[in-house]
Motif scaffolding. Structure first.
Motif, short mmCIF file in Angstrom:
data_model
loop_
_atom_site.label_atom_id
_atom_site.label_comp_id
_atom_site.label_asym_id
_atom_site.label_seq_id
_atom_site.Cartn_x
_atom_site.Cartn_y
_atom_site.Cartn_z
N SER A 22 38.88 33.74 28.16
CA SER A 22 40.00 34.66 28.05
C SER A 22 39.66 35.74 27.04
O SER A 22 38.56 35.74 26.46
CB SER A 22 41.28 33.92 27.63
OG SER A 22 42.40 34.78 27.79
N VAL A 23 40.60 36.64 26.82
CA VAL A 23 40.42 37.74 25.87
C VAL A 23 41.20 37.40 24.60
O VAL A 23 42.40 37.09 24.67
CB VAL A 23 40.91 39.07 26.47
CG1 VAL A 23 40.79 40.20 25.46
CG2 VAL A 23 40.12 39.40 27.74
N LEU A 69 45.28 38.04 23.37
CA LEU A 69 46.32 37.96 24.40
C LEU A 69 47.35 36.90 24.01
O LEU A 69 47.04 35.96 23.28
CB LEU A 69 45.71 37.59 25.75
CG LEU A 69 44.83 38.63 26.44
CD1 LEU A 69 44.32 38.07 27.76
CD2 LEU A 69 45.59 39.92 26.67
N ALA A 70 48.56 37.06 24.54
CA ALA A 70 49.64 36.13 24.20
C ALA A 70 49.25 34.69 24.50
O ALA A 70 49.53 33.80 23.69
CB ALA A 70 50.91 36.52 24.95
N LYS A 71 48.60 34.44 25.64
CA LYS A 71 48.25 33.05 25.96
C LYS A 71 47.28 32.47 24.94
O LYS A 71 47.37 31.30 24.59
CB LYS A 71 47.71 32.92 27.38
CG LYS A 71 46.38 33.58 27.62
CD LYS A 71 45.95 33.39 29.06
CE LYS A 71 44.71 34.19 29.37
NZ LYS A 71 44.33 34.06 30.78
N VAL A 72 46.35 33.27 24.44
CA VAL A 72 45.40 32.79 23.43
C VAL A 72 46.12 32.54 22.11
O VAL A 72 45.91 31.51 21.46
CB VAL A 72 44.22 33.77 23.27
CG1 VAL A 72 43.31 33.36 22.12
CG2 VAL A 72 43.43 33.85 24.57
N ARG A 73 46.97 33.47 21.70
CA ARG A 73 47.75 33.27 20.47
C ARG A 73 48.60 32.01 20.58
O ARG A 73 48.69 31.22 19.64
CB ARG A 73 48.64 34.48 20.18
CG ARG A 73 47.88 35.71 19.75
CD ARG A 73 48.81 36.81 19.21
NE ARG A 73 49.99 37.07 20.01
CZ ARG A 73 50.07 37.99 20.98
NH1 ARG A 73 49.02 38.75 21.25
NH2 ARG A 73 51.19 38.16 21.64
N ASN A 104 35.05 40.15 22.14
CA ASN A 104 36.50 39.91 22.17
C ASN A 104 36.88 38.80 23.15
O ASN A 104 38.06 38.58 23.40
CB ASN A 104 37.25 41.19 22.52
CG ASN A 104 37.03 41.65 23.95
OD1 ASN A 104 36.04 41.28 24.60
ND2 ASN A 104 37.94 42.45 24.45
N ARG A 105 35.92 38.08 23.68
CA ARG A 105 36.20 36.97 24.59
C ARG A 105 36.19 35.66 23.81
O ARG A 105 35.46 35.51 22.85
CB ARG A 105 35.17 36.88 25.72
CG ARG A 105 35.09 38.09 26.61
CD ARG A 105 36.42 38.43 27.25
NE ARG A 105 36.30 39.28 28.40
CZ ARG A 105 36.23 40.60 28.36
NH1 ARG A 105 36.23 41.23 27.21
NH2 ARG A 105 36.13 41.30 29.47
N VAL A 106 37.03 34.73 24.27
CA VAL A 106 37.05 33.39 23.71
C VAL A 106 36.80 32.41 24.84
O VAL A 106 37.08 32.68 26.00
CB VAL A 106 38.40 33.07 23.01
CG1 VAL A 106 38.59 33.94 21.80
CG2 VAL A 106 39.57 33.19 23.96
N MET A 107 36.26 31.26 24.47
CA MET A 107 36.02 30.20 25.44
C MET A 107 36.68 28.94 24.92
O MET A 107 36.60 28.63 23.73
CB MET A 107 34.52 29.98 25.62
CG MET A 107 34.17 28.93 26.66
SD MET A 107 32.39 28.73 26.88
CE MET A 107 32.02 30.15 27.87
N PHE A 108 37.38 28.25 25.82
CA PHE A 108 38.00 27.00 25.43
C PHE A 108 37.91 26.02 26.59
O PHE A 108 37.72 26.41 27.74
CB PHE A 108 39.46 27.20 24.98
CG PHE A 108 40.37 27.76 26.03
CD1 PHE A 108 41.13 26.93 26.84
CD2 PHE A 108 40.50 29.12 26.18
CE1 PHE A 108 41.98 27.45 27.79
CE2 PHE A 108 41.37 29.65 27.13
CZ PHE A 108 42.11 28.81 27.94
N ARG A 109 37.99 24.77 26.24
CA ARG A 109 38.01 23.71 27.26
C ARG A 109 39.31 22.95 27.12
O ARG A 109 39.96 22.98 26.07
CB ARG A 109 36.81 22.79 27.10
CG ARG A 109 36.85 21.96 25.85
CD ARG A 109 35.74 20.92 25.82
NE ARG A 109 35.27 20.77 24.47
CZ ARG A 109 34.01 20.84 24.11
NH1 ARG A 109 33.07 21.04 25.00
NH2 ARG A 109 33.66 20.70 22.87
N ILE A 110 39.65 22.26 28.17
CA ILE A 110 40.83 21.40 28.13
C ILE A 110 40.34 19.97 27.97
O ILE A 110 39.56 19.47 28.78
CB ILE A 110 41.67 21.54 29.41
CG1 ILE A 110 42.18 22.98 29.52
CG2 ILE A 110 42.83 20.55 29.40
CD1 ILE A 110 42.83 23.28 30.84
#
Length: 93
Positions: A3-4, A7-11, A76-82
């Motif tokens: 994601s970027v 963004l609201a979802k990242v925050r 400005n990209r982030v990476m996350f896993r679930i």
């Protein structure tokens, strides 16, 4: 997942990492799917994240390189896993 940053979802995930993802396919009467509940875990730069970036680049070649303007994931990209806590499926037979 990618994601970027900002963004609201990242925050929102940084404030509360609980997450739920659902994927479904099929037609009425023959729906199949998977639901995953867990926590988002952001990956900092390191060997694991770089290996995942390479997998994304290979899978989405050449579109991702064009979109990113090269092979490096933009700053400005982030990476996350679930990290799953609960997984449910239906119709997978």
């Amino acid at each position: 997942m990618l994601s970027v940053d900002g963004l609201a979802k990242v925050r929102n995930l940084r404030a509360d990492p609980r997450v739920s993802v659902v994927a479904e396919a099929g037609e009425r009467g023959n729906i199949r799917g998977v639901a995953v509940q867990g926590r988002a875990e952001f990956l900092s730069d390191g060997p694991e994240r770089r290996a995942l970036v390479e997998r994304f680049l290979k899978k989405y070649h050449p579109q991702l390189e064009k979109y990113w303007g090269g092979r490096a994931m933009p700053a400005n990209r982030v990476m996350f896993r679930i990290v799953p806590a609960r997984v449910r499926s239906w119709g997978l037979g």
